[in-house]
Design a protein around this motif. Structure first.
Motif, PDB file in Angstrom:
ATOM      1  N   ILE A 139     146.240  77.536  30.947  1.00 47.17           N
ATOM      2  CA  ILE A 139     145.440  76.859  31.984  1.00 47.17           C
ATOM      3  C   ILE A 139     144.180  76.246  31.369  1.00 47.17           C
ATOM      4  N   GLY A 140     143.518  77.003  30.487  1.00 48.05           N
ATOM      5  CA  GLY A 140     142.212  76.564  30.001  1.00 48.05           C
ATOM      6  C   GLY A 140     142.224  75.724  28.737  1.00 48.05           C
ATOM      7  N   LYS A 141     143.409  75.488  28.187  1.00 46.93           N
ATOM      8  CA  LYS A 141     143.450  74.935  26.823  1.00 46.93           C
ATOM      9  C   LYS A 141     142.774  73.576  26.639  1.00 46.93           C
ATOM     10  N   GLN A 142     142.681  72.801  27.723  1.00 49.28           N
ATOM     11  CA  GLN A 142     142.044  71.474  27.594  1.00 49.28           C
ATOM     12  C   GLN A 142     140.518  71.540  27.669  1.00 49.28           C
ATOM     13  N   GLY A 143     139.972  72.716  28.008  1.00 52.99           N
ATOM     14  CA  GLY A 143     138.529  72.826  28.183  1.00 52.99           C
ATOM     15  C   GLY A 143     138.127  72.410  29.590  1.00 52.99           C
ATOM     16  N   GLY A 144     136.816  72.490  29.844  1.00 52.57           N
ATOM     17  CA  GLY A 144     136.346  72.123  31.182  1.00 52.57           C
ATOM     18  C   GLY A 144     136.468  73.264  32.172  1.00 52.57           C
TER      19      GLY A 144
END
Ligand code: DC
Length: 226
Positions: free
Chosen positions: A118-123
């Protein structure tokens, strides 16, 4: 500007979720509530009348569970096999059983994998117990929130009262103390402060002050005018 990962770890009642939600809103990030995922599994266990202490049965159930998260106006909705369980995961029964479930290694592996995806793209602003130590040990900005146990119990008591559930303060303190003890001494991903996390005791701080503190650190380090 590359979006980073901000982690907020700390014990129950340290104000992580409210703070993480508000910080995310202010800087236009998404809030990931990892505790909700442990709660959803706990709910499934209780609904199927599985004994939470029987790890093998809990692990067998994982294959039948599909968790998904949706965001409506920055608010996380938690779905279990397509059903919105955002309210059902907040009951006292779930709260009392979630520590045992979150101590099962396979449960953690199952969820950590999804949380990283879920978090791999950052933000993301991620709150939990292991967000900065296990899920994203390379997160760019980490906080460890704490507060005195009496203060945390009062906050939880207020939250429950808002839902019409009145829990005596001494019962709340005992519940928080036993969760603290369990969460920080368990073998799997115990609650510990990451070496590079900024520690913040918010016993005497308002949520707004805490949110501002975090947003200011973020802006000074990672964004000029986010
Ligand atoms: O933050 P919360 O009260 O919703 O968390 C519920 C439980 O889940 C809590 O007892 C600790 C556990 N938890 C965990 O072990 N790891 C996380 N990343 C988040 C929560």
């Amino acid at each position: 500007m590359k979006k980073i990962i901000i982690t907020l770890d700390g014990p129950a009642g340290s104000g992580k979720s409210t703070t993480a939600r508000e910080v995310a809103k202010k800087i236009n990030y998404t809030y990931l509530d990892t505790g909700a995922m442990y709660r959803a599994i706990t709910l499934a266990v209780l609904e199927r009348q599985i004994n939470p202490g029987r790890a093998a049965d809990v692990i067998a159930l994982l294959h039948h569970l599909q968790l998904s998260l949706n965001y409506e106006n920055g608010v996380q909705k938690t779905f279990l096999n397509g059903r919105d369980v955002s309210e059902d995961i907040r009951t006292m029964a779930v709260t009392q059983n979630v520590s045992v479930i979150s101590g099962v290694r396979e449960v953690r592996e199952f969820l950590v994998k999804q949380q990283r995806e879920i978090g791999k793209q950052g933000g993301f602003v991620i709150d939990g117990r292991d967000a900065g130590t296990v899920i994203f040990p390379n997160a760019e900005l980490k906080f460890f929130l704490t507060a005195k146990v009496e203060e945390r119990a009062k906050r939880r008591q207020k939250e429950m009262a808002a839902k019409g559930v009145h829990v005596p303060l001494d019962e709340m303190i005992a519940d928080i103390q036993s969760r603290d003890e369990f969460d920080s001494t368990r073998a799997e991903s115990p609650l510990i402060k990451a070496a590079d996390a900024i520690e913040l005791d918010n016993s005497a701080m308002t949520i707004e002050e805490q949110v501002d503190f975090i947003v200011n650190v973020f802006r000074s380090r990672f964004a000029v005018s986010a």
